[in-house]
Design a protein around this motif. Structure first.
Motif, PDB file in Angstrom:
ATOM      1  N   ALA A  38     -36.573   6.582  58.181  1.00  0.00           N
ATOM      2  CA  ALA A  38     -37.290   4.781  58.466  1.00  0.00           C
ATOM      3  C   ALA A  38     -35.953   4.059  56.989  1.00  0.00           C
ATOM      4  O   ALA A  38     -35.771   2.756  57.943  1.00  0.00           O
ATOM      5  N   LEU A  39     -36.143   4.402  56.095  1.00  0.00           N
ATOM      6  CA  LEU A  39     -35.384   3.550  55.248  1.00  0.00           C
ATOM      7  C   LEU A  39     -33.828   3.806  55.932  1.00  0.00           C
ATOM      8  O   LEU A  39     -33.680   2.686  55.586  1.00  0.00           O
ATOM      9  N   GLY A  44     -29.083   0.878  57.219  1.00  0.00           N
ATOM     10  CA  GLY A  44     -27.883   0.805  58.059  1.00  0.00           C
ATOM     11  C   GLY A  44     -27.709  -0.204  58.492  1.00  0.00           C
ATOM     12  O   GLY A  44     -26.450  -1.172  58.085  1.00  0.00           O
ATOM     13  N   PRO A  45     -28.588  -1.608  59.430  1.00  0.00           N
ATOM     14  CA  PRO A  45     -27.028  -2.554  59.418  1.00  0.00           C
ATOM     15  C   PRO A  45     -27.542  -3.964  58.641  1.00  0.00           C
ATOM     16  O   PRO A  45     -26.328  -4.838  58.438  1.00  0.00           O
ATOM     17  N   LYS A  51     -20.866  -4.795  54.871  1.00  0.00           N
ATOM     18  CA  LYS A  51     -19.400  -4.340  54.189  1.00  0.00           C
ATOM     19  C   LYS A  51     -18.438  -5.119  55.704  1.00  0.00           C
ATOM     20  O   LYS A  51     -17.535  -4.808  55.929  1.00  0.00           O
ATOM     21  N   GLY A  52     -18.535  -6.356  56.157  1.00  0.00           N
ATOM     22  CA  GLY A  52     -18.434  -6.706  57.491  1.00  0.00           C
ATOM     23  C   GLY A  52     -18.501  -6.225  58.887  1.00  0.00           C
ATOM     24  O   GLY A  52     -17.650  -5.865  59.414  1.00  0.00           O
ATOM     25  N   LYS A  53     -19.191  -4.670  58.779  1.00  0.00           N
ATOM     26  CA  LYS A  53     -18.807  -3.882  59.946  1.00  0.00           C
ATOM     27  C   LYS A  53     -19.694  -4.858  61.231  1.00  0.00           C
ATOM     28  O   LYS A  53     -19.591  -4.044  62.146  1.00  0.00           O
ATOM     29  N   HIS A  63     -35.656  -9.159  58.304  1.00  0.00           N
ATOM     30  CA  HIS A  63     -36.299  -8.182  58.924  1.00  0.00           C
ATOM     31  C   HIS A  63     -36.527  -6.886  58.757  1.00  0.00           C
ATOM     32  O   HIS A  63     -37.316  -6.151  58.618  1.00  0.00           O
ATOM     33  N   HIS A  64     -35.254  -5.988  58.229  1.00  0.00           N
ATOM     34  CA  HIS A  64     -34.905  -5.418  58.304  1.00  0.00           C
ATOM     35  C   HIS A  64     -35.048  -5.140  56.607  1.00  0.00           C
ATOM     36  O   HIS A  64     -35.600  -3.921  56.038  1.00  0.00           O
TER      37      HIS A  64
END
Ligand code: ASC
Length: 144
Positions: A38-39, A44-45, A51-53, A63-64
């Motif tokens: 879950a972490l 991830g986002p 990183k500009g991805k 939220h994250h």
């Protein structure tokens, strides 16, 4: 006869409670792996934005980060005595203070992330600090 019934009942109770405890130990590995997944889901986002991805989105970032603040303090509970194994090194149980220190570092880094999520400029270093905290603990306490 009464004694036999009592002894049988006591035995059955002890057996069932020790079986339940065995489940509890097995469940601990699932629990902690679930928290880590879950972490990762939430980090991830944030890492991708940093990183500009992925385009920065303030609401999504907040939220994250908020979810990570909820999850981070849940980590140590998954490392109950007897649940050694999986990717967890025995050093976690051999040096619980050191492990606890790493866990508290993550809590701190994640709290900073929550405060930093409102802009990309502040998010970037906060993401780097969380990544560093993850790696620091993995290097010491996680099997490769
Ligand atoms: C992640 C992830 C980790 C950490 C770590 C940082 O996105 O899943 O375990 O960052 O790789 O070094």
């Amino acid at each position: 006869m009464k004694k036999l019934v009592t002894a049988t009942l006591a035995g059955a109770f002890l057996l069932s409670s020790s079986l339940a405890f065995a489940d509890r130990i097995e469940d601990a590995q699932d629990y902690r792996e679930g928290i880590f997944h879950a972490l990762k889901w939430h980090f991830g986002p944030l890492a991708a934005m940093a990183k500009g991805k992925m385009p920065y989105d303030a609401k999504m970032a907040q939220h994250h980060a908020d979810m990570m603040v909820v999850l981070s303090p849940m980590v140590p509970e998954g490392f109950i005595e007897g649940s050694q194994g999986g990717d967890a090194k025995d050093e976690i149980w051999e040096d619980p203070e050191e492990f606890q220190e790493h866990a508290m570092e993550l809590d701190k880094a994640v709290a900073d992330l929550k405060s930093a999520a409102g802009s990309l400029d502040t998010l970037k270093p906060a993401v780097a600090a969380v990544g560093k905290s993850c790696k620091g603990c993995h290097d010491e306490f996680r099997e490769d």
